[in-house]
Write a protein that holds these residues in place. Sequence first.
Motif, PDB file in Angstrom:
ATOM      1  N   SER A  97      43.468  66.121  -7.848  1.00 33.50           N
ATOM      2  CA  SER A  97      43.001  65.291  -8.965  1.00 33.50           C
ATOM      3  C   SER A  97      43.578  63.883  -8.901  1.00 33.50           C
ATOM      4  CB  SER A  97      43.419  65.944 -10.281  1.00 33.50           C
ATOM      5  OG  SER A  97      43.269  65.019 -11.339  1.00 33.50           O
ATOM      6  N   VAL A 102      45.804  62.730 -11.765  1.00 35.22           N
ATOM      7  CA  VAL A 102      47.157  63.295 -11.718  1.00 35.22           C
ATOM      8  C   VAL A 102      48.009  62.570 -10.681  1.00 35.22           C
ATOM      9  CG1 VAL A 102      48.505  65.357 -11.131  1.00 35.22           C
ATOM     10  CG2 VAL A 102      46.456  65.572 -12.552  1.00 35.22           C
ATOM     11  N   THR A 103      47.480  62.404  -9.473  1.00 38.17           N
ATOM     12  CA  THR A 103      48.318  61.825  -8.409  1.00 38.17           C
ATOM     13  C   THR A 103      48.600  60.345  -8.676  1.00 38.17           C
ATOM     14  OG1 THR A 103      46.390  61.387  -6.999  1.00 38.17           O
ATOM     15  CG2 THR A 103      47.543  63.467  -6.665  1.00 38.17           C
ATOM     16  N   ARG A 114      50.847  66.820 -14.428  1.00 37.08           N
ATOM     17  CA  ARG A 114      49.760  67.781 -14.386  1.00 37.08           C
ATOM     18  C   ARG A 114      49.668  68.575 -15.692  1.00 37.08           C
ATOM     19  NH1 ARG A 114      48.969  73.388 -11.582  1.00 37.08           N
ATOM     20  NH2 ARG A 114      46.794  73.548 -12.211  1.00 37.08           N
ATOM     21  N   GLN A 115      50.804  68.969 -16.216  1.00 37.19           N
ATOM     22  CA  GLN A 115      50.786  69.706 -17.491  1.00 37.19           C
ATOM     23  C   GLN A 115      50.190  68.861 -18.615  1.00 37.19           C
ATOM     24  OE1 GLN A 115      54.849  70.970 -17.891  1.00 37.19           O
ATOM     25  NE2 GLN A 115      54.601  72.518 -16.298  1.00 37.19           N
ATOM     26  N   GLU A 162      46.442  68.521 -17.948  1.00 32.70           N
ATOM     27  CA  GLU A 162      45.752  69.798 -18.108  1.00 32.70           C
ATOM     28  C   GLU A 162      45.570  70.138 -19.578  1.00 32.70           C
ATOM     29  OE1 GLU A 162      45.489  73.175 -15.145  1.00 32.70           O
ATOM     30  OE2 GLU A 162      47.293  73.631 -16.282  1.00 32.70           O
ATOM     31  N   THR A 201      42.923  70.292 -12.372  1.00 33.29           N
ATOM     32  CA  THR A 201      43.971  69.274 -12.301  1.00 33.29           C
ATOM     33  C   THR A 201      44.936  69.604 -11.161  1.00 33.29           C
ATOM     34  OG1 THR A 201      45.330  70.490 -13.858  1.00 33.29           O
ATOM     35  CG2 THR A 201      43.863  68.827 -14.775  1.00 33.29           C
ATOM     36  N   GLN A 202      44.495  70.428 -10.250  1.00 38.69           N
ATOM     37  CA  GLN A 202      45.314  70.739  -9.079  1.00 38.69           C
ATOM     38  C   GLN A 202      45.628  69.460  -8.316  1.00 38.69           C
ATOM     39  OE1 GLN A 202      46.310  73.715  -7.536  1.00 38.69           O
ATOM     40  NE2 GLN A 202      45.660  74.978  -9.259  1.00 38.69           N
ATOM     41  N   ALA A 203      46.832  69.350  -7.838  1.00 38.93           N
ATOM     42  CA  ALA A 203      47.208  68.224  -6.993  1.00 38.93           C
ATOM     43  C   ALA A 203      48.424  68.634  -6.182  1.00 38.93           C
ATOM     44  CB  ALA A 203      47.524  67.002  -7.839  1.00 38.93           C
ATOM     45  N   PRO A 235      51.311  72.062  -6.834  1.00 38.93           N
ATOM     46  CA  PRO A 235      50.948  71.547  -8.157  1.00 38.93           C
ATOM     47  C   PRO A 235      51.965  71.898  -9.239  1.00 38.93           C
ATOM     48  CG  PRO A 235      49.038  72.539  -7.116  1.00 38.93           C
ATOM     49  CD  PRO A 235      50.205  72.837  -6.225  1.00 38.93           C
TER      50      PRO A 235
END
Lengths: 241, 241
Positions: B52, B55-56, B99-100, B103, B113-115, B135
């Motif tokens: 994502s 996110v990154t 990420r949290q 998400e 939202t995996q990264a 992640p």
Amino acid sequence: MTYCVGLLLNEGIVLLSDTRTNAGLDNISVYRKTFVFEDPGERVIAILTAGSLSVTQTAIALLQDAIEDPDAEPQHSILAAPSMLKVAEIVGNTLASVRQDIEAKMSAEKVSTQASMILAGQRRGGPMRMFLIYPEGNFIEATADTPYLQIGEHKYGKPILDRVVTTQTSLLDAQKAVLLSMDSTLRSNLSVGMPLDLTVIAKDDCRVTAQRRFEPGDESFRAMSEAWSQALRDGFARIEI
Amino acid sequence: MTYCVGLLLNEGIVLLSDTRTNAGLDNISVYRKTFVFEDPGERVIAILTAGSLSVTQTAIALLQDAIEDPDAEPQHSILAAPSMLKVAEIVGNTLASVRQDIEAKMSAEKVSTQASMILAGQRRGGPMRMFLIYPEGNFIEATADTPYLQIGEHKYGKPILDRVVTTQTSLLDAQKAVLLSMDSTLRSNLSVGMPLDLTVIAKDDCRVTAQRRFEPGDESFRAMSEAWSQALRDGFARIEI
């Protein structure tokens, strides 16, 4: 997991499957995944299977039952169906209906009942055809643009196919190509394993022209694998950056 | 999708990333996925990102902020942290916390939202180290047994790495290996695309030794790609079955 690959070439059909099945990483077995249905000289049909073993075994058993049933109508027997397209419909419907039955029983378990098949063959007077049958029973067909189909762990073995296989590829080169494609897959995915089943159906033979099992430790497969590794390393060394 | 690969060799570190991001198949953009943080001669850290973009990007921006904050404590700045292991912890915690946050906002949308990240570098006096950050913020480290790490679409480009890369591989051969690994991936997955960012960090330089962007149509990349295809076809032709 599984890796099965089929090539549909001007000279004929070449199919290769592994035999490893696993229920978790700690429960591994050997099961044949290539099934041949033949009326030699009249019709040959080969099916390669991937996915839930209970689904594919039951589907294959039902297809066999319909062939052996003396009262079977052509719309149920793949050896009596009037075309390969009709065969694909029968196989697709059988796969989808078995899957639905089993999924209904498994729904509480969250176990996958995904299964797919490669179906290839020819009836006398008709063209050779090859289909990939999805878990829902729908299918796609190999064409001159994309003369190969894969099921299971398809990624590791795809680059070699993309680079060397066209519809003009000879049956001998095609056997090399699928074996090297399998070799790359075996190296990278432990859930794909020997022995391997290779099937060759020459155009208009309407029977299995050649069939061979490569057992673990097979000397010719090992030699080919090593020659390919060496060729890759030599080629790599010669590339300039 | 994305493909990023990093090699940790006796002579140094070699990193390669693509630049394609997509939101669906019909919305494709170019974003750099290699980020370098440097105190030349003292410390070099490179981060490659997959997953994502929101996110990154946010995670990288927070890492940069912590570096620039004059009041930053060593436990928050990756250029001040006392070891590469501590750097991995900071990066992992930042990634997981971003990420949290995201998400929580996205939960109704079922958007991933995996990264993940590859983190590599060296501080003066310490060893070169390379980590794959998941992640959830946990990580694994490259070792002499497995001197490479991949994120994103890793399967197509893995066979070549398995066959030619060891910790003894030279930095020049390593650059060839990651570029050919990327070439196989570009051919098979449309969601991985040029330009490419190549980064080389020689051992004990503690700075980026060389960095190069390969634009679409880059002549040297094209020549290498064609030479490799030819080498594969030649090798294939010589294999005996």
